[in-house]
Design an enzyme around this catalytic site. Structure first.
Site, PDB file in Angstrom:
ATOM      1  N   ASP A 278     -67.331  96.080  65.876  1.00 32.10           N
ATOM      2  CA  ASP A 278     -68.641  96.065  66.558  1.00 32.10           C
ATOM      3  C   ASP A 278     -69.689  95.661  65.526  1.00 32.10           C
ATOM      4  OD1 ASP A 278     -70.979  96.763  68.241  1.00 32.10           O
ATOM      5  OD2 ASP A 278     -69.570  97.950  69.405  1.00 32.10           O
TER       6      ASP A 278
ATOM      7  N   TYR B 152     -73.974  85.319  82.759  1.00 28.92           N
ATOM      8  CA  TYR B 152     -73.010  86.434  82.656  1.00 28.92           C
ATOM      9  C   TYR B 152     -71.818  86.173  83.577  1.00 28.92           C
ATOM     10  CZ  TYR B 152     -71.277  91.266  82.582  1.00 28.92           C
ATOM     11  OH  TYR B 152     -70.495  92.389  82.436  1.00 28.92           O
TER      12      TYR B 152
ATOM     13  N   LYS C 131     -67.692  85.518  82.527  1.00 26.84           N
ATOM     14  CA  LYS C 131     -66.590  86.352  83.009  1.00 26.84           C
ATOM     15  C   LYS C 131     -65.630  85.536  83.892  1.00 26.84           C
ATOM     16  CE  LYS C 131     -68.050  90.193  81.020  1.00 26.84           C
ATOM     17  NZ  LYS C 131     -67.295  90.923  79.999  1.00 26.84           N
TER      18      LYS C 131
HETATM   19  P1  NAD Z   1     -72.299  98.644  76.029  1.00 22.21           P
HETATM   20  O1  NAD Z   1     -73.560  97.895  75.855  1.00 22.21           O
HETATM   21  O2  NAD Z   1     -72.333 100.125  76.080  1.00 22.21           O
HETATM   22  O3  NAD Z   1     -71.245  98.209  74.900  1.00 22.21           O
HETATM   23  C1  NAD Z   1     -71.083  96.875  74.506  1.00 22.21           C
HETATM   24  C2  NAD Z   1     -70.763  96.851  73.017  1.00 22.21           C
HETATM   25  O4  NAD Z   1     -70.624  95.467  72.630  1.00 22.21           O
HETATM   26  C3  NAD Z   1     -71.862  97.479  72.137  1.00 22.21           C
HETATM   27  O5  NAD Z   1     -71.336  98.465  71.267  1.00 22.21           O
HETATM   28  C4  NAD Z   1     -72.408  96.297  71.373  1.00 22.21           C
HETATM   29  O6  NAD Z   1     -72.860  96.609  70.064  1.00 22.21           O
HETATM   30  C5  NAD Z   1     -71.193  95.355  71.335  1.00 22.21           C
HETATM   31  N1  NAD Z   1     -71.657  94.005  71.028  1.00 22.21           N
HETATM   32  C6  NAD Z   1     -72.663  93.332  71.638  1.00 22.21           C
HETATM   33  N2  NAD Z   1     -72.906  92.184  70.990  1.00 22.21           N
HETATM   34  C7  NAD Z   1     -72.041  92.130  69.942  1.00 22.21           C
HETATM   35  C8  NAD Z   1     -71.832  91.204  68.893  1.00 22.21           C
HETATM   36  N3  NAD Z   1     -72.581  90.101  68.758  1.00 22.21           N
HETATM   37  N4  NAD Z   1     -70.845  91.462  68.004  1.00 22.21           N
HETATM   38  C9  NAD Z   1     -70.105  92.603  68.098  1.00 22.21           C
HETATM   39  N5  NAD Z   1     -70.265  93.515  69.065  1.00 22.21           N
HETATM   40  C10 NAD Z   1     -71.228  93.283  69.969  1.00 22.21           C
HETATM   41  O7  NAD Z   1     -71.677  98.055  77.368  1.00 22.21           O
HETATM   42  P2  NAD Z   1     -70.396  98.463  78.231  1.00 22.21           P
HETATM   43  O8  NAD Z   1     -70.881  98.755  79.585  1.00 22.21           O
HETATM   44  O9  NAD Z   1     -69.519  99.430  77.521  1.00 22.21           O
HETATM   45  O10 NAD Z   1     -69.662  97.047  78.312  1.00 22.21           O
HETATM   46  C11 NAD Z   1     -68.362  96.824  77.792  1.00 22.21           C
HETATM   47  C12 NAD Z   1     -67.768  95.612  78.497  1.00 22.21           C
HETATM   48  O11 NAD Z   1     -67.665  95.894  79.891  1.00 22.21           O
HETATM   49  C13 NAD Z   1     -68.620  94.339  78.396  1.00 22.21           C
HETATM   50  O12 NAD Z   1     -67.783  93.238  78.207  1.00 22.21           O
HETATM   51  C14 NAD Z   1     -69.287  94.258  79.752  1.00 22.21           C
HETATM   52  O13 NAD Z   1     -69.606  92.939  80.087  1.00 22.21           O
HETATM   53  C15 NAD Z   1     -68.208  94.824  80.628  1.00 22.21           C
HETATM   54  N6  NAD Z   1     -68.674  95.325  81.917  1.00 22.21           N
HETATM   55  C16 NAD Z   1     -69.554  96.382  81.979  1.00 22.21           C
HETATM   56  C17 NAD Z   1     -69.978  96.821  83.218  1.00 22.21           C
HETATM   57  C18 NAD Z   1     -70.950  97.949  83.369  1.00 22.21           C
HETATM   58  O14 NAD Z   1     -71.374  98.213  84.517  1.00 22.21           O
HETATM   59  N7  NAD Z   1     -71.305  98.669  82.314  1.00 22.21           N
HETATM   60  C19 NAD Z   1     -69.508  96.197  84.381  1.00 22.21           C
HETATM   61  C20 NAD Z   1     -68.614  95.141  84.279  1.00 22.21           C
HETATM   62  C21 NAD Z   1     -68.198  94.719  83.035  1.00 22.21           C
END
Ligand code: NAD
Length: 257
Positions: A32, A152, A156
């Site tokens: 991360d 986005y 995906k």
């Molecule tokens: P979150 O924001 O809590 O976590 C995302 C993590 O990605 C963070 O720790 C962030 O630091 C890291 N990150 C971002 N940019 C980065 C970079 N340049 N280099 C390294 N790390 C980086 O979000 P989340 O909800 O846990 O999302 C996790 C995954 O799930 C993502 O791929 C998101 O698209 C997907 N997702 C989330 C949801 C939702 O409703 N939360 C829904 C569908 C898909």
């Protein structure tokens, strides 16, 4: 003990997945921007190479048994292309040689229900062609045209298509590496905190992603599905995107509400 790399391990779904894996005795290597074993910026090619090198150093001569790619951005404009798509694909490809050493290697990507929503076909094609500069230009154009939400969804949708090809290739299926994805609906993490607390945004989101089964998901709901995709018992699933979305995909795509 299995060794598993989790990207995006500092927050949300990645942090929950890492903690569940550790609690059952697995070794987790978190990737991360901060607060993890390998700090790297997955939005740049140099950062992605550094992440792969950092993991390789920690794994040493051993095998890597699993990779979960949770790092992602939403609502951040063009950089979503670099983190969500290239930050995933480059890590999977870069870590393939370490995964190929395992007796039961598994890769689990994190896609999204957004992959089924309106997106930009040219941006998807630019991602699949591996042309990051073109993809970034198309994403900038989407922002300029007032279609920022398509970025986005496009990243995906591109991941879903990439994984179907990769999963059956000699490099992955041929090396015994199972590659699949979980596509969440709305999950309660820092990514969605602002959306669910703003009544106007919340009603738009609820209309786009209706979740008849149990409503918004806690990150554990996604993490448990990821854990199954990573397990040695998952011997024959390849190239699948499993929607863990409270029924949103079934309702909006299959039933057509
Ligand atoms: P979150 O924001 O809590 O976590 C995302 C993590 O990605 C963070 O720790 C962030 O630091 C890291 N990150 C971002 N940019 C980065 C970079 N340049 N280099 C390294 N790390 C980086 O979000 P989340 O909800 O846990 O999302 C996790 C995954 O799930 C993502 O791929 C998101 O698209 C997907 N997702 C989330 C949801 C939702 O409703 N939360 C829904 C569908 C898909």
């Amino acid at each position: 003990q299995r060794t598993v790399v989790v990207t995006g391990a500092a927050s949300g779904i990645g942090a929950t997945t890492a903690s569940l894996l550790r609690s059952r005795g697995d070794r987790v290597i978190g990737v991360d921007l901060r607060d993890v074993d390998v700090c790297a910026d997955l939005s740049t090619a140099a950062g992605r190479s550094a992440a792969v090198a950092g993991v390789a150093e920690l794994v040493g001569p051993d095998a890597l048994d699993g990779l979960v790619t949770c790092a992602g951005l939403s609502r951040a404009g063009a950089p979503q292309v670099s983190v969500n798509y290239f930050g995933t694909v480059d890590l999977v490809l870069g870590l393939q040689p370490l995964l190929a050493r395992s007796a039961a290697p598994r890769v689990a990507l994190v896609s999204s229900i957004s992959s089924t929503q309106p997106h930009d076909p040219a941006l998807v094609e630019a991602c699949l062609a591996g042309t990051e500069a073109t993809a970034l230009e198309l994403a900038e154009a989407a922002v300029a045209d007032g279609r920022p939400h398509e970025i986005y969804a496009s990243t995906k949708a591109a991941l879903n298509r990439w994984l179907r090809r990769a999963a059956v290739s000699p490099e992955f299926a041929g090396a015994g590496i199972a590659v699949n994805a979980v596509a969440p609906g709305v999950v309660l993490t820092p990514m969605t905190e602002e959306l669910v607390s703003n009544p106007q945004w919340k009603s738009v989101m609820d209309a786009a992603v209706p979740m008849p089964l149990n409503g918004y998901a806690p990150p554990e709901a996604i993490a448990h599905a990821l854990l199954w995709l990573l397990a040695p018992e998952n011997t024959h699933m390849a190239g699948q995107v499993v929607f863990v979305d409270g029924g949103a995909e079934a309702l909006t795509v299959a039933v057509g509400v």
